[in-house]
Scaffold this motif. Structure first.
Motif, PDB file in Angstrom:
ATOM      1  N   THR A 119       0.822  -1.365   0.221  1.00 53.20           N
ATOM      2  CA  THR A 119       0.124   0.252  -0.031  1.00 53.20           C
ATOM      3  C   THR A 119       0.713   1.429   0.146  1.00 53.20           C
ATOM      4  OG1 THR A 119      -1.920  -1.209   1.377  1.00 53.20           O
ATOM      5  CG2 THR A 119      -1.723   1.624   0.608  1.00 53.20           C
ATOM      6  N   ASP A 120       2.069   1.656   1.135  1.00 49.72           N
ATOM      7  CA  ASP A 120       2.910   2.204   0.925  1.00 49.72           C
ATOM      8  C   ASP A 120       3.495   2.332  -0.666  1.00 49.72           C
ATOM      9  OD1 ASP A 120       2.335   3.282   3.307  1.00 49.72           O
ATOM     10  OD2 ASP A 120       4.027   2.589   4.361  1.00 49.72           O
ATOM     11  N   SER A 121       4.055   1.715  -1.283  1.00 50.13           N
ATOM     12  CA  SER A 121       4.559   1.659  -1.931  1.00 50.13           C
ATOM     13  C   SER A 121       3.495   2.087  -3.894  1.00 50.13           C
ATOM     14  CB  SER A 121       4.674   0.351  -2.815  1.00 50.13           C
ATOM     15  OG  SER A 121       4.982   0.437  -4.115  1.00 50.13           O
ATOM     16  N   CYS A 146      -1.484  -1.877  -8.449  1.00 46.64           N
ATOM     17  CA  CYS A 146      -2.775  -2.356  -7.613  1.00 46.64           C
ATOM     18  C   CYS A 146      -2.911  -3.418  -8.430  1.00 46.64           C
ATOM     19  CB  CYS A 146      -3.433  -1.206  -9.233  1.00 46.64           C
ATOM     20  SG  CYS A 146      -3.544   0.141  -8.695  1.00 46.64           S
ATOM     21  N   GLN A 147      -2.679  -4.118  -9.173  1.00 46.48           N
ATOM     22  CA  GLN A 147      -3.071  -5.410  -9.217  1.00 46.48           C
ATOM     23  C   GLN A 147      -2.430  -6.721  -7.836  1.00 46.48           C
ATOM     24  OE1 GLN A 147      -2.602  -5.565 -14.066  1.00 46.48           O
ATOM     25  NE2 GLN A 147      -1.040  -6.621 -12.971  1.00 46.48           N
ATOM     26  N   GLU A 148      -1.286  -6.428  -8.459  1.00 46.42           N
ATOM     27  CA  GLU A 148      -0.334  -7.001  -6.179  1.00 46.42           C
ATOM     28  C   GLU A 148      -1.687  -6.622  -5.013  1.00 46.42           C
ATOM     29  OE1 GLU A 148       1.887  -9.288  -6.229  1.00 46.42           O
ATOM     30  OE2 GLU A 148       1.798  -8.960  -8.141  1.00 46.42           O
ATOM     31  N   LEU A 149      -2.507  -5.384  -5.314  1.00 45.49           N
ATOM     32  CA  LEU A 149      -3.730  -5.080  -4.594  1.00 45.49           C
ATOM     33  C   LEU A 149      -4.402  -5.631  -4.330  1.00 45.49           C
ATOM     34  CD1 LEU A 149      -2.408  -1.163  -3.258  1.00 45.49           C
ATOM     35  CD2 LEU A 149      -2.555  -3.636  -1.426  1.00 45.49           C
ATOM     36  N   ALA A 150      -4.904  -5.858  -5.083  1.00 43.09           N
ATOM     37  CA  ALA A 150      -6.259  -6.243  -5.644  1.00 43.09           C
ATOM     38  C   ALA A 150      -6.300  -8.163  -5.124  1.00 43.09           C
ATOM     39  CB  ALA A 150      -6.348  -6.670  -7.073  1.00 43.09           C
TER      40      ALA A 150
END
Length: 380
Positions: A119-121, A146-150
């Motif tokens: 999230t910080d990234s 964004c894909q990683e956070l998804a």
């Protein structure tokens, strides 16, 4: 630039505190002056706590720490009231210390990504593309994060958040290829977004473009395999597009050959049934809709289509039976209107009034409902 995911970042403001710098305060930044009313500047709580422990005076807090926190809050909230003032500050600060702010944001994003603080990234990348909206690398890496956070939200079973981050990634990847039509990796990732949305034709076109532009050997093989596996889905999409365009016979030419290998694919059976229904071949259409209900007995759209077939064949009682089953599962204005109109055709005015007026209560703006209500008024 608009963002779909800001509400999921706003909680990060809890990691910041604000201190007020009075007008005339000494930052020694050529070309920048604190506003007359002073300026509330952010500082990360961890930096503030460290400063207190080391007995650092408030006005001696490292200017770099303030600049970093300004970037951080800008990345969290694109509408924060001091963002424009912070941009001016950062511009003057970067000139004084000879630091490239964009490179710094990229560095900080990678630093946090590498330690798993995704999230910080993202926050640093979001700040970057807010300040530099045409930065292609920034947009691309923002999409990837964004894909990683998804994926994280998927693991947490938060479907709404997962979809928001996927849509955000999709939107920014589309911006990348608008800015650089030769960015092969953006096409590669876009193909998966379109595929997962069921846009198989679009996915194939995008992946073929990625291949033309050049990918490494592993990705090239992966894309080629994906294209091969999705041939039947592309044919299905071509078929249902033809059906929705009113070209039902042409649509069936695409859809019917798929039935042998996919006899239980209910979406396929539904589209075949819909094509036959639109052609007026109601008995043939019923066979497909009835087959769906054997394996998916609560599939509402199929019940409605069966009801419409029966109504078209003047089997009003059977039509009412299907519409009532659908209405019990889903109280939808369109279903209720179909049920009400079936009762009206049967001559049962009271039930017709009940269901059509109920549909109107649910959605008084619905055009179909309003039209049914007008028709009903002729019989009151």
């Amino acid at each position: 630039m608009k963002f779909k995911i800001e509400k999921y970042l706003l909680k990060k403001t809890e990691e910041l505190s604000f201190i007020t710098i009075k007008h005339g305060g000494e930052f020694n930044l050529e070309g920048y002056t604190i506003p007359k009313g002073g300026l509330d500047v952010p500082i990360k709580n961890e930096v503030l706590v460290k400063g207190i422990k080391e007995k650092t005076a408030q006005d001696k807090i490292n200017t770099m720490s303030i600049a970093d926190a300004m970037i951080y809050i800008m990345g969290i909230d694109s509408q924060f009231k001091y963002n424009e003032e912070y941009r001016k500050f950062l511009d003057a600060f970067s000139k004084k210390v000879n630091i490239n702010i964009k490179e710094y944001m990229g560095y900080m994003s990678k630093k946090y990504f590498d330690i798993g603080e995704i999230t910080d990234s993202l926050i640093y990348l979001k700040a970057m593309i807010s300040m530099y909206p045409n930065d292609i690398d920034g947009l691309y890496h923002y999409s990837i994060v964004c894909q990683e956070l998804a994926k994280q939200y998927q693991k947490d079973m938060d479907k709404e958040a997962m979809n928001k981050f996927l849509l955000e990634a999709l939107e920014k990847l589309e911006m990348v290829i608008q800015l650089d039509e030769n960015f092969a990796l953006a096409y590669y990732h876009l193909g998966y977004h379109y595929y997962n949305q069921g846009q198989y034709l679009k996915a194939r076109v995008i992946w073929e473009e990625a291949q033309k532009l050049g990918l490494d050997a592993d990705l090239m093989a992966e894309v080629q395999e994906n294209i091969g596996k999705m041939d039947f889905k592309v044919q299905y999409e071509e078929g249902y597009n033809l059906v929705f365009q009113g070209k039902c016979e042409e649509g069936l030419e695409k859809l019917l050959p798929l039935e042998q290998d996919h006899p239980d694919w209910w979406n396929l059976l539904f589209m075949i049934g819909l094509a036959y229904k639109n052609m007026g071949e109601f008995e043939e259409a019923k066979k497909y809709f009835e087959k769906i209900l054997i394996t998916k007995p609560h599939q509402v759209d199929t019940m409605v289509e069966l009801g419409l077939c029966e109504a078209s064949m003047f089997n009003i009682d059977k039509a009412i039976e299907h519409f009532e089953q659908a209405a019990k599962i889903k109280e939808d204005p369109e279903i209720l209107c179909n049920l009400g109109m079936a009762y009206l055709n049967k001559g049962d005015i009271d039930d017709a009034i009940y269901y059509i007026e109920r549909a109107y209560e649910l959605d008084p703006q619905d055009e179909i409902t309003v039209a049914c209500l007008r028709e009903l008024d002729k019989y009151r």
